[in-house]
Design a protein around this motif. Structure first.
Motif, PDB file in Angstrom:
ATOM      1  N   LEU A  19      -1.589  67.116 -26.759  1.00  0.00           N
ATOM      2  CA  LEU A  19      -0.942  65.808 -26.772  1.00  0.00           C
ATOM      3  C   LEU A  19       0.177  65.822 -27.802  1.00  0.00           C
ATOM      4  N   PHE A  38       1.669  65.547 -21.947  1.00  0.00           N
ATOM      5  CA  PHE A  38       1.251  66.649 -22.822  1.00  0.00           C
ATOM      6  C   PHE A  38       2.375  67.667 -22.918  1.00  0.00           C
ATOM      7  N   ASP A  57       2.774  60.970 -26.886  1.00  0.00           N
ATOM      8  CA  ASP A  57       1.658  60.729 -25.965  1.00  0.00           C
ATOM      9  C   ASP A  57       0.565  59.918 -26.660  1.00  0.00           C
TER      10      ASP A  57
END
Length: 808
Positions: A399, A390, A403
């Motif tokens: 995010l 994150f 990710d």
């Protein structure tokens, strides 16, 4: 001329936030989002030729009619009666409860204050860039994105208790991708259901992933939020989506006869640990048999929603649900249900998310992925611990694009990845030591290996071989570099550096293997650039920016997947960051206007209506790119003048500083300027003394430098104006090919080349830092330290003896 997408959102937010005053954001959002809704449907459907437009706008109830109410003392009452009421009466899917009261003095103020606030609110949405009559929202959902932008900002301001109406879009996207819906398997009859749909963002993300006009249904307990969801569906071009208001657990609205309706896909972000889930419900006598596996605890409703979801899935249905981590390991009643869930084979996977992603809570959550297809043949549960992926975004975590992509790729391919993901067999889960506890750390050790200290190395010196071996990923790519950097100490298992620490980084950078590595990476980028430049050149008016970035980003990720020592997802993130910062706005300008670069005058208007021309700017091709490509000679000459000016100004400052002390040449000046200097020179003519010539020389030197400074400033101003004129006049002469070269090569690719170079620098920096750390850690062995301490102690004793102090 199109406005930049980011500018549209930020100006919309700034204007709205400015008008909010003391009103709570969660209330004010209802007014702002309704205004966005009425503007959109008016632009798109008010003059529609469709036989049956999705939204009917009665005569007198459009945004244009709302404009006519500005400034009127009864503006709020008129909006309620002449705009909202006819809209509701003409559209069966809309309800009066969907919309706020525009005549509420408690929220909007009274008298002139209310009139001014509503008048200003209407004015915000009169901006020419908010014209959706040309179906601009169809391209890449600018309206829907603006709606989400506002929702996200309102959620951020709404505080802990009121942030539940919005699931962060990044999490929604993960869910939409991992449930497996796609244009290849979706048809119009494909059904998606969200039992706690909030503002509808999850449903819409799934719909976007399907690429089709699929069937959407959702239920939402909060009446105002259900209204938001209905508006959201229309704004996103899903006017037939069915959103109903009510308590899903106590009174589900979507039924076939007396049974719960079942769906191809179910998605949900229920309220975490709902303490009132059983209100209006007798779980032991549930008419829909949702609690056959067990009754959830009275004060924890997470499994109640999950069981409702399972009951709402078709025999081959798929689902994904966001729940707090507690559902993975809490005991008692939940443990019984969890055991049944695992044994059923429905639970295909678990994705552990970072903490503090959601606006309503800071606790970490997970996504449970369910799939009834092939449940009996399933051998285990695929688990991902994505808690560390994150970026900080204000007071929340978010995010990143990488990710999202990493989670989806890993889940789709079911790739076992150390410290991140693995397939866990049912035998391991049911083993007595785990007893159906699904807490992710039991199965995935995501902790970084400890950096151990070697006692022998501290005692005798040398760098431990295991520490050098731990950098194996580097030595696989740079095998002879290791031998060039380290040599044995003579003590088995220990090595030393072959050169001073300060020389390690330049040595690595100049090593043939590192040069070859850089060449390999550069070739990967150059190949991607060559393959994708035609896509960029083919992009033009009415093209789709989101499709463009999807193509570019996937190709870049594939190009770097095989690149050694680099994380392809990091390179991918650089592109996505640049897209968000710059390239996206450029793409939307091109989609609106084509490959056109027209400079715009920047005109400021003060409160009295006076205008002032403050120059010009071009968003697509800023002046610097025109100058660098076409007028480099003039720019170099200008920079040479600026360098001269800096030198003269510095000499002037030094002269003033040197002669500003007491009785110095400038000591008697209140302000040092040409007039004061000349006056002092006149005074000196009448004075006598040996010092006179020296002071006069200093003052004349100041005049000379000051004159040079003034001349240079004038020359710079003229050269700058001439260069500005050349650049401004170049734009109309640019061909499409020249514009593309400036934008694609000079602007976009040049910026991305720098980021790739940054990744290469990071590789060398990381390796160098680790080598330096190890070398410094063991540089001074214990005997040497003891010897140094003894030497220092002896020197102290000697000093003490000289002072006549005896130290025992």
């Amino acid at each position: 001329m199109a406005i930049k997408k980011s500018a549209l959102y930020s100006s919309l937010w700034a204007s709205c936030d400015e008008l909010r005053g003391g009103m709570d954001a969660s209330q004010y959002k209802d007014y702002v989002l309704f205004m966005l809704f009425i503007k959109y449907i008016s632009d798109k459907y008010a003059d529609s030729d469709d036989f049956a437009p999705p939204v009917t706008i009665p005569a007198g109830a459009s945004f244009a009619d709302m404009i006519q109410l500005k400034g009127k003392s009864d503006i709020g009452d008129k909006i309620n009666k002449q705009i909202i009421q006819p809209l509701v009466a003409s559209n069966a899917r809309l309800a009066r409860s969907d919309f706020p009261d525009f005549d509420d003095p408690n929220k909007l103020g009274e008298g002139a204050a209310k009139v001014e606030r509503l008048t200003n609110l209407i004015s915000i949405f009169q901006k020419p860039e908010l014209d959706f009559s040309k179906n601009r929202a169809d391209h890449d959902d600018i309206l829907g994105d603006a709606y989400e932008y506002l929702m996200r900002h309102f959620s951020r301001l709404s505080g802990k208790s009121k942030g539940q109406f919005y699931t962060p879009s990044e999490v929604s996207r993960v869910i939409a991708k991992i449930i497996g819906i796609s244009p290849q398997n979706a048809v119009a009859a494909t059904s998606v259901y969200d039992p706690t749909c909030g503002s509808g963002s999850l449903l819409l993300k799934v719909a976007a992933e399907s690429g089709k006009a699929i069937t959407l249904e959702g239920q939402e307990m909060d009446v105002t939020t259900a209204g938001l969801a209905r508006m959201n569906m229309i704004l996103h071009d899903f006017p037939t989506a069915n959103i109903l208001n009510g308590n899903t657990l106590a009174a589900p609205k979507f039924k076939d006869g007396e049974r719960l309706r079942t769906y191809d896909y179910v998605v949900a972000n229920p309220p975490f640990s709902d303490k009132t889930w059983s209100t209006g419900l007798t779980p032991s006598n549930d008419p829909y048999q949702r609690f056959a596996w067990g009754e959830p605890p009275a004060k924890q409703g997470d499994y109640a929603y999950l069981l409702h979801i399972i009951r709402s899935m078709k025999p081959n249905g798929k689902a994904a649900c966001i729940l707090p981590h507690g559902v993975l390991f809490r005991g008692n009643a939940e443990s019984v249900i969890r055991q049944q869930l695992v044994r059923s084979g429905y639970l295909k996977g678990i994705v552990g998310l970072p903490a503090n992603l959601f606006y309503g809570t800071g606790i970490p959550a997970c996504i449970l992925v369910l799939d009834k297809a092939n449940a009996t043949a399933r051998k285990g549960i695929f688990m991902i611990d994505a808690a560390k992926g994150f970026i900080k975004d204000g007071d929340k975590n978010r995010l990143r694009e990488q990710d999202i992509h990493r989670i989806v790729d890993t889940f789709t391919k079911q790739t076992d990845t150390p410290r991140y993901a693995r397939m866990v067999a049912f035998d391991e889960i049911s083993d007595p030591k785990n007893a159906y506890n699904l807490n992710l750390p039991r199965y995935i050790d995501s902790t970084e290996p400890e950096d151990t200290q070697d006692i022998t190395a501290h005692l005798r010196g040398g760098i431990p071989e295991p520490d050098i071996n731990a950098m194996a990923t580097y030595w696989q790519v740079l095998p002879t570099l290791r031998a060039a950097l380290f040599t044995p100490t003579g003590q088995a298992g220990y090595a030393k550096l072959t050169l001073p620490i300060a020389q390690v980084k330049p040595f690595i950078l100049n090593h043939a293997e590192f040069t070859a590595f850089k060449t390999t990476v550069t070739r990967s980028f150059d190949a991607w650039r060559a393959d994708n430049t035609p896509h960029l050149q083919a992009f033009g008016k009415d093209a789709h920016p989101k499709a463009l970035i999807d193509t570019l980003a996937e190709a870049l990720l594939n190009a770097f997947n095989a690149a050694p020592l680099l994380d392809a997802y990091d390179v991918y993130q650089h592109l996505m960051d640049y897209w968000a910062e710059t390239m996206q706005d450029d793409a939307y300008l091109i989609a609106a206007d084509g490959w056109v670069a027209t400079p715009q005058r920047i005109v400021d208007t003060d409160k009295k209506g006076k205008t002032k021309d403050k120059g010009w700017a071009c968003d697509l091709i800023p002046k610097a790119y025109i100058v660098a490509r076409y007028f480099a000679t003039q720019q170099t000459a200008l920079e040479a003048l600026q360098t001269q000016l800096e030198s003269v100004t510095a000499s002037l400052s030094e002269l003033e500083e040197e002669h500003s002390g007491e009785d110095a040449a400038f000591s008697g000046f209140e302000k040092i300027n040409a007039a004061a200097i000349k006056d002092r020179i006149k005074e000196l003519k009448a004075e006598q003394g040996d010092w006179k010539a020296a002071e006069e020389a200093v003052l004349n030197q100041w005049l000379k430098l000051s004159g040079q400074e003034a001349t240079l400033k004038k020359s710079i101003k003229e050269a700058d104006a001439a260069l500005d004129k050349l650049a401004y006049e170049k734009y109309p002469a640019l061909s499409v090919a020249e514009i593309q070269t400036l934008v694609i090569d000079d602007k976009w690719m040049a910026a991305l080349t720098i980021t790739v170079q940054g990744e290469l620098d990071r590789v060398s920096q990381t390796l160098t830092t680790r080598i330096r750390e190890l070398a410094e850690r063991y540089a001074t062995p214990l005997p040497q330290l003891v010897e140094e301490v003894a030497g220092l102690a002896a020197r102290v004793d000697a000093h003490l003896q000289k002072m006549g102090v005896v130290w025992n």
